[in-house]
Write a protein that holds these residues in place. Structure first.
Motif, mmCIF file in Angstrom:
data_model
loop_
_atom_site.group_PDB
_atom_site.id
_atom_site.type_symbol
_atom_site.label_atom_id
_atom_site.label_comp_id
_atom_site.label_asym_id
_atom_site.label_seq_id
_atom_site.Cartn_x
_atom_site.Cartn_y
_atom_site.Cartn_z
ATOM 1 N N ALA A 51 -20.166 71.547 -38.439
ATOM 2 C CA ALA A 51 -20.896 72.055 -39.326
ATOM 3 C C ALA A 51 -21.168 73.621 -38.693
ATOM 4 N N VAL A 52 -21.600 73.724 -37.604
ATOM 5 C CA VAL A 52 -21.886 75.040 -36.720
ATOM 6 C C VAL A 52 -20.457 75.834 -37.014
ATOM 7 N N SER A 53 -19.338 75.291 -36.751
ATOM 8 C CA SER A 53 -18.279 76.002 -36.865
ATOM 9 C C SER A 53 -17.709 76.434 -38.259
ATOM 10 N N HIS A 54 -17.827 75.585 -39.221
ATOM 11 C CA HIS A 54 -17.308 75.523 -40.356
ATOM 12 C C HIS A 54 -18.289 76.321 -41.169
ATOM 13 N N TRP A 55 -19.398 76.135 -41.294
ATOM 14 C CA TRP A 55 -20.526 76.861 -42.049
ATOM 15 C C TRP A 55 -20.740 78.187 -41.560
ATOM 16 N N GLY A 56 -20.442 78.590 -40.275
ATOM 17 C CA GLY A 56 -20.525 79.802 -39.592
ATOM 18 C C GLY A 56 -19.369 80.784 -40.156
ATOM 19 N N ARG A 57 -18.130 80.128 -40.345
ATOM 20 C CA ARG A 57 -16.988 80.847 -40.991
ATOM 21 C C ARG A 57 -17.099 80.858 -42.717
ATOM 22 N N VAL A 60 -23.143 77.937 -45.825
ATOM 23 C CA VAL A 60 -23.507 76.626 -45.817
ATOM 24 C C VAL A 60 -22.977 76.003 -47.247
ATOM 25 N N PRO A 61 -22.490 74.923 -47.388
ATOM 26 C CA PRO A 61 -22.123 74.517 -48.495
ATOM 27 C C PRO A 61 -23.173 74.104 -49.644
ATOM 28 N N ALA A 62 -22.830 74.038 -51.022
ATOM 29 C CA ALA A 62 -23.695 73.769 -51.905
ATOM 30 C C ALA A 62 -24.354 72.458 -51.696
ATOM 31 N N ALA A 63 -23.889 71.515 -51.122
ATOM 32 C CA ALA A 63 -24.319 70.217 -50.811
ATOM 33 C C ALA A 63 -24.187 69.838 -49.265
ATOM 34 N N PRO A 64 -25.088 70.389 -48.521
ATOM 35 C CA PRO A 64 -24.879 70.135 -47.035
ATOM 36 C C PRO A 64 -25.094 68.847 -46.790
ATOM 37 N N LEU A 65 -25.908 68.142 -47.217
ATOM 38 C CA LEU A 65 -26.034 66.474 -46.830
ATOM 39 C C LEU A 65 -24.716 65.698 -47.109
ATOM 40 N N GLY A 66 -24.121 66.000 -48.231
ATOM 41 C CA GLY A 66 -22.763 65.175 -48.776
ATOM 42 C C GLY A 66 -21.796 65.748 -47.745
ATOM 43 N N TRP A 67 -21.656 66.942 -47.381
ATOM 44 C CA TRP A 67 -20.673 67.410 -46.335
ATOM 45 C C TRP A 67 -20.852 66.871 -45.131
ATOM 46 N N LEU A 68 -21.965 66.638 -44.563
ATOM 47 C CA LEU A 68 -22.058 65.953 -43.335
ATOM 48 C C LEU A 68 -22.017 64.536 -43.408
ATOM 49 N N LEU A 69 -22.225 63.844 -44.180
ATOM 50 C CA LEU A 69 -21.796 62.393 -44.522
ATOM 51 C C LEU A 69 -20.364 62.300 -44.515
ATOM 52 N N GLN A 70 -19.874 63.112 -45.429
ATOM 53 C CA GLN A 70 -18.402 62.929 -45.589
ATOM 54 C C GLN A 70 -17.669 63.174 -44.417
ATOM 55 N N THR A 71 -17.906 64.129 -43.553
ATOM 56 C CA THR A 71 -17.482 64.534 -42.202
ATOM 57 C C THR A 71 -17.906 63.630 -41.314
ATOM 58 N N ALA A 72 -18.818 63.173 -41.151
ATOM 59 C CA ALA A 72 -19.236 62.006 -40.285
ATOM 60 C C ALA A 72 -18.501 60.587 -40.432
ATOM 61 N N TYR A 73 -18.372 60.343 -41.665
ATOM 62 C CA TYR A 73 -17.393 59.277 -41.991
ATOM 63 C C TYR A 73 -15.861 59.419 -41.404
ATOM 64 N N ALA A 98 -12.876 58.446 -49.209
ATOM 65 C CA ALA A 98 -11.905 59.000 -50.156
ATOM 66 C C ALA A 98 -12.944 59.012 -51.432
ATOM 67 N N GLU A 99 -13.908 58.127 -51.541
ATOM 68 C CA GLU A 99 -14.746 57.911 -52.811
ATOM 69 C C GLU A 99 -15.934 58.753 -52.664
ATOM 70 N N THR A 100 -16.175 59.417 -51.504
ATOM 71 C CA THR A 100 -17.538 60.118 -51.280
ATOM 72 C C THR A 100 -16.960 61.827 -51.480
ATOM 73 N N ARG A 101 -17.818 62.456 -52.151
ATOM 74 C CA ARG A 101 -17.462 63.659 -52.541
ATOM 75 C C ARG A 101 -18.541 64.664 -51.707
ATOM 76 N N GLU A 102 -18.271 65.799 -51.295
ATOM 77 C CA GLU A 102 -19.241 66.727 -50.727
ATOM 78 C C GLU A 102 -20.583 67.003 -51.829
ATOM 79 N N ASP A 103 -20.249 66.856 -53.001
ATOM 80 C CA ASP A 103 -21.406 67.187 -53.998
ATOM 81 C C ASP A 103 -22.312 65.922 -54.175
ATOM 82 N N ASP A 104 -21.990 64.806 -53.352
ATOM 83 C CA ASP A 104 -22.855 63.585 -53.824
ATOM 84 C C ASP A 104 -24.254 63.680 -52.674
ATOM 85 N N ALA A 105 -24.775 64.744 -52.580
ATOM 86 C CA ALA A 105 -25.852 64.820 -51.622
ATOM 87 C C ALA A 105 -26.983 63.922 -52.030
#
Length: 408
Positions: A51-57, A60-73, A98-105
């Protein structure tokens, strides 16, 4: 500051805020699906680094919790690929990812109540319960937790690893207790939260403030997850009323100031008002419990006319029915002394020495009562024992001053 550097700072700040408020929620969701504390923590750590690398470039995504959860999976899958025996789990996680979207925060289920009860399971020793709760739910670093217990960081790291391994090996359920077990297990959870609160008093003023904040955070979280429970409300009330006096607990030399001598103008009246409101709400439910009684005792100490010692004695009588422990008997004896019967209190305290010989407050109370009875040599010896057992400079300063007063 360059645009890249500015983006990195913004990303780091956003991540720090999320980890403070939502780390427990993310960990709970990950553990519920991965079934493994260690893997969940490692996967979330990997996701945070990404997240530090991706969000820095990219911002911050609209649904950061969903982004973190999907990335952690995804990070968990990467780690599981290294073990051939985990092939089925990898396939299952691929499907889940595959069933988890970033906007699922806002669709992330809040599993934190289950996580709290797992961290505080009675199969774990109390010190491990506290450490695992601070690490998993509050997000404290292993270094900071080690400092709380005055342990070496590698030693605390091993303790945390053993606690996680025991949860897996012993099949400790990741679940909220059944109704018939709720009251008993809740008391264990509240005991951990209160131990987090009191653990800070062995350290510096800063550690007291930090751990008090963590304990209050946990109590508020528990209250939000399980509203209208009088014992949770009582525990939160106890913490708030007690912590409200933190600004007056030390004098200009750093020595502890006893409650009766504290400058009440330095108390936090907002915290007191909130705590008293919670206590009233809890007691109106007519389901008394030990934390409500302890909160009532704390409330009796902050009246306009000072501590109401006769009422405090009666409250300790009630508390003994829930917690017939030597520590409660000690505090009841002190209240009896303050209510005007020091000789009776001294006779009650003396038999407790066998059970409380390593408990610093026992020796401090014993010394005070001996001094009041004119037994100066014995009081001096008791103060020396209390000083030897004290673990922070504020208490040592206070006890030395009391010992000096006895000598004079």
């Amino acid at each position: 500051m360059t645009q890249a550097a500015s983006g990195a700072v913004a990303a780091t700040r956003a991540l720090e805020g999320l980890m403070r408020n939502d780390r427990g929620r993310l960990m709970a969701a990950l553990i519920a699906r991965l079934g493994n504390f260690q893997l969940a923590e490692e996967a979330l750590q990997d996701a945070m680094l990404s997240a530090v690398s991706h969000w820095g470039r990219n911002g911050v995504p609209a649904a950061p919790l969903g982004w973190l959860l999907q990335t952690a999976y995804r990070k968990a899958i990467d780690r599981l690929r290294q073990s051939k025996s985990e092939g089925r789990k990898v396939d299952a996680l691929r499907l889940l990812t595959a069933e988890t979207r970033e906007d699922d925060a806002y669709d992330i289920p809040d599993e934190r109540l289950r996580l709290i009860f797992t961290c505080c399971h009675p199969a774990l020793e109390p010190k491990s319960q506290v450490a695992l709760t601070l690490r998993t739910i509050c997000g404290l670093s292993t270094h900071d937790i080690a400092a709380v217990f005055l342990d070496a960081e590698p030693t605390m790291g091993q303790r945390l690893s053993r606690a996680r391994a025991k949860i897996t090996a012993a099949g400790i359920p990741y679940a909220v207790p059944e109704p018939q077990d709720w009251a008993e297990r809740l008391q264990a959870v509240l005991a951990v939260i209160y131990l987090v609160f009191t653990s800070g008093y062995a350290g510096t003023a800063e550690s007291r403030k930090n751990l008090a904040a963590e304990a209050i955070f946990l109590a508020r979280l528990l209250d939000s997850l399980r509203p209208a429970d009088p014992e949770i409300e009582g525990c939160l009330a106890l913490l708030l009323i007690t912590h409200a006096r933190h600004g007056a607990r030390e004098d200009h030399t750093g020595a502890t100031v006893p409650l009766a001598a504290q400058d009440r103008g330095r108390w936090d009246r907002a915290l007191i008002a909130e705590g008293l409101g919670l206590l009233d709400r809890a007691m109106n439910r007519r389901l008394p419990g030990p934390y409500q009684i302890k909160a009532a005792i704390a409330a009796c100490h902050i009246g306009e006319n000072g501590s109401d010692w006769p009422q405090i004695v009666l409250l300790y009588d009630s508390l003994l029915r829930f917690e017939p422990t030597p520590v409660v008997r000690l505090h009841r004896a002190v209240a009896i002394a303050e209510a005007g019967r020091p000789d009776t209190a001294l006779a009650m305290i003396m038999p407790l020495q066998a059970e409380l010989g390593a408990y610093q407050p026992f020796h401090a109370a014993f010394a005070e009562l001996l001094a009041r009875s004119g037994r100066k040599a014995e009081a001096q010896a008791a103060y020396e024992r209390a000083i030897a057992l004290a673990t922070n400079e504020a208490d040592i300063g206070f006890l030395k001053a009391r010992a000096q007063a006895v000598r004079e």
